[in-house]
Every structure is written in structure tokens, then in C-alpha cells.
Scaffold this motif. Structure first.
Motif, PDB file in Angstrom:
ATOM      1  N   SER A  21       0.837  -1.192   0.000  1.00 19.37           N
ATOM      2  CA  SER A  21       0.000   0.000   0.000  1.00 19.37           C
ATOM      3  C   SER A  21       0.874   1.244   0.000  1.00 19.37           C
ATOM      4  O   SER A  21       1.984   1.238   0.534  1.00 19.37           O
ATOM      5  CB  SER A  21      -0.914   0.015   1.222  1.00 19.37           C
ATOM      6  N   MET A  34      -0.115   7.429 -10.846  1.00 18.31           N
ATOM      7  CA  MET A  34       0.609   6.725  -9.800  1.00 18.31           C
ATOM      8  C   MET A  34       1.214   5.446 -10.346  1.00 18.31           C
ATOM      9  O   MET A  34       0.693   4.853 -11.301  1.00 18.31           O
ATOM     10  CB  MET A  34      -0.326   6.395  -8.634  1.00 18.31           C
ATOM     11  N   TRP A  53      -5.608   8.509 -13.304  1.00 19.52           N
ATOM     12  CA  TRP A  53      -6.802   8.890 -12.551  1.00 19.52           C
ATOM     13  C   TRP A  53      -8.058   8.369 -13.243  1.00 19.52           C
ATOM     14  O   TRP A  53      -9.089   8.173 -12.606  1.00 19.52           O
ATOM     15  CB  TRP A  53      -6.858  10.411 -12.393  1.00 19.52           C
ATOM     16  N   ILE A  69      -2.650  -3.511  -9.803  1.00 17.89           N
ATOM     17  CA  ILE A  69      -2.555  -2.190  -9.207  1.00 17.89           C
ATOM     18  C   ILE A  69      -3.954  -1.603  -9.100  1.00 17.89           C
ATOM     19  O   ILE A  69      -4.803  -1.832  -9.962  1.00 17.89           O
ATOM     20  CB  ILE A  69      -1.633  -1.268 -10.042  1.00 17.89           C
ATOM     21  N   SER A  70      -4.185  -0.871  -8.030  1.00 15.44           N
ATOM     22  CA  SER A  70      -5.487  -0.229  -7.840  1.00 15.44           C
ATOM     23  C   SER A  70      -5.289   1.056  -7.041  1.00 15.44           C
ATOM     24  O   SER A  70      -4.236   1.254  -6.434  1.00 15.44           O
ATOM     25  CB  SER A  70      -6.455  -1.162  -7.116  1.00 15.44           C
ATOM     26  N   ARG A  71      -6.294   1.907  -7.073  1.00 13.30           N
ATOM     27  CA  ARG A  71      -6.211   3.137  -6.313  1.00 13.30           C
ATOM     28  C   ARG A  71      -7.574   3.457  -5.707  1.00 13.30           C
ATOM     29  O   ARG A  71      -8.616   3.083  -6.246  1.00 13.30           O
ATOM     30  CB  ARG A  71      -5.734   4.295  -7.182  1.00 13.30           C
ATOM     31  N   ASN A  73      -9.126   6.899  -4.577  1.00 14.60           N
ATOM     32  CA  ASN A  73      -8.928   8.343  -4.510  1.00 14.60           C
ATOM     33  C   ASN A  73      -9.556   8.961  -3.266  1.00 14.60           C
ATOM     34  O   ASN A  73      -9.096   9.991  -2.778  1.00 14.60           O
ATOM     35  CB  ASN A  73      -9.484   9.006  -5.762  1.00 14.60           C
ATOM     36  N   THR A  77      -4.934   6.445  -1.582  1.00 15.83           N
ATOM     37  CA  THR A  77      -4.045   5.287  -1.526  1.00 15.83           C
ATOM     38  C   THR A  77      -3.947   4.612  -2.884  1.00 15.83           C
ATOM     39  O   THR A  77      -4.878   4.668  -3.696  1.00 15.83           O
ATOM     40  CB  THR A  77      -4.522   4.249  -0.503  1.00 15.83           C
ATOM     41  N   VAL A  78      -2.836   3.989  -3.108  1.00  8.62           N
ATOM     42  CA  VAL A  78      -2.642   3.132  -4.278  1.00  8.62           C
ATOM     43  C   VAL A  78      -2.037   1.832  -3.777  1.00  8.62           C
ATOM     44  O   VAL A  78      -1.199   1.835  -2.863  1.00  8.62           O
ATOM     45  CB  VAL A  78      -1.746   3.814  -5.339  1.00  8.62           C
ATOM     46  N   SER A  79      -2.503   0.730  -4.305  1.00  4.45           N
ATOM     47  CA  SER A  79      -2.089  -0.581  -3.818  1.00  4.45           C
ATOM     48  C   SER A  79      -1.535  -1.430  -4.935  1.00  4.45           C
ATOM     49  O   SER A  79      -1.810  -1.195  -6.114  1.00  4.45           O
ATOM     50  CB  SER A  79      -3.274  -1.289  -3.163  1.00  4.45           C
ATOM     51  N   CYS A  95       6.723   3.427  -4.479  1.00  4.37           N
ATOM     52  CA  CYS A  95       5.542   4.108  -4.987  1.00  4.37           C
ATOM     53  C   CYS A  95       5.995   5.440  -5.590  1.00  4.37           C
ATOM     54  O   CYS A  95       6.878   6.106  -5.025  1.00  4.37           O
ATOM     55  CB  CYS A  95       4.572   4.334  -3.833  1.00  4.37           C
TER      56      CYS A  95
END
Length: 118
Positions: A21, A34, A53, A69-71, A73, A77-79, A95
Motif C-alpha cells: 500500500s 501513480m 486517474w 494495481i489499484s487506487r 482516490n 491510496t494506491v495498492s 511508490c
């Protein structure tokens, strides 16, 4: 100014999963591109995955089909969900973030170590 803080690294066995994360500060996070990069000992830093985005995503061939990958908003956070880990995935994972108009990765986290044993 954006600050990035990674978490979730550790020591796992080959075939295991791990979730990284990245928590970001800053009001404009939702518009930033990201990404995750990694650097193995003695090697150059390499691209792993990126997410815009808009939700558009791309992966390095070496992780395609294994990493996601995921985010979020709303939570800034971005994971990076990493499955079927291999010893060659061992690296420090970073990151990174940049504005849409920038061609350089402006913001970097401090990195988190991922070690995959065989």
C-alpha cells in the motif's frame, strides 16, 4: 507537495501473495498518475505498474497476470496486489507519482522491501 509512504513489504515464500500500500498526502492526488517501481540488488530501478486517474492501467510484462494495481482516490491510496510471487520479484518496491502534465516521476516513497524465498 505530495508525500508517499509505502507499507506491506515482507518475507514470503515463492507462490505466496503480498499486498503493498502507498498512502499519499496532498489535495491533488486523485488527478495524479501513480505507479510502482522496484529495484533489485545490483540492478537498475524498473517499472512495475501504473494507474491513471481515469483508471487506465499498464503493467510490465514480467508481472502481467500476477500483479494488480489499484487506487482509492477517496482514501488517497494506491495498492499493489502481488500473487504467485517468485524469487526474482525480490526487490525494494517504490511508490511514485506525477502530475498528468509531467514526464518525470516527481514524487517517490522511501521504499518497502519484498523478499521472496525459494
Amino acid at each position: 507537495q505530495v508525500q508517499l509512504v509505502e507499507s506491506g513489504g515482507g518475507l514470503v515464500q515463492a507462490g505466496d501473495s503480498l499486498r503493498l500500500s502507498c498512502a499519499a498526502s496532498g489535495r491533488t492526488f486523485s488527478t495524479y498518475v501513480m505507479a510502482w517501481f522496484r529495484q533489485a540488488p545490483g540492478k537498475q530501478r524498473e517499472f512495475v505498474a501504473t494507474i491513471r486517474w481515469t483508471g487506465a492501467i499498464s503493467y510490465a510484462d514480467s508481472v502481467k497476470g500476477r500483479f494488480t494495481i489499484s487506487r482509492d482516490n477517496a482514501k488517497n491510496t494506491v495498492s499493489l496486489e502481488m500473487n504467485s510471487l517468485k524469487p526474482e520479484d525480490t526487490a525494494v518496491y517504490y511508490c511514485a507519482g506525477r502530475s498528468v502534465s509531467s514526464y518525470e516521476w516527481t514524487y517517490w516513497g522511501q521504499g518497502t522491501q519484498v523478499t521472496v524465498s525459494s
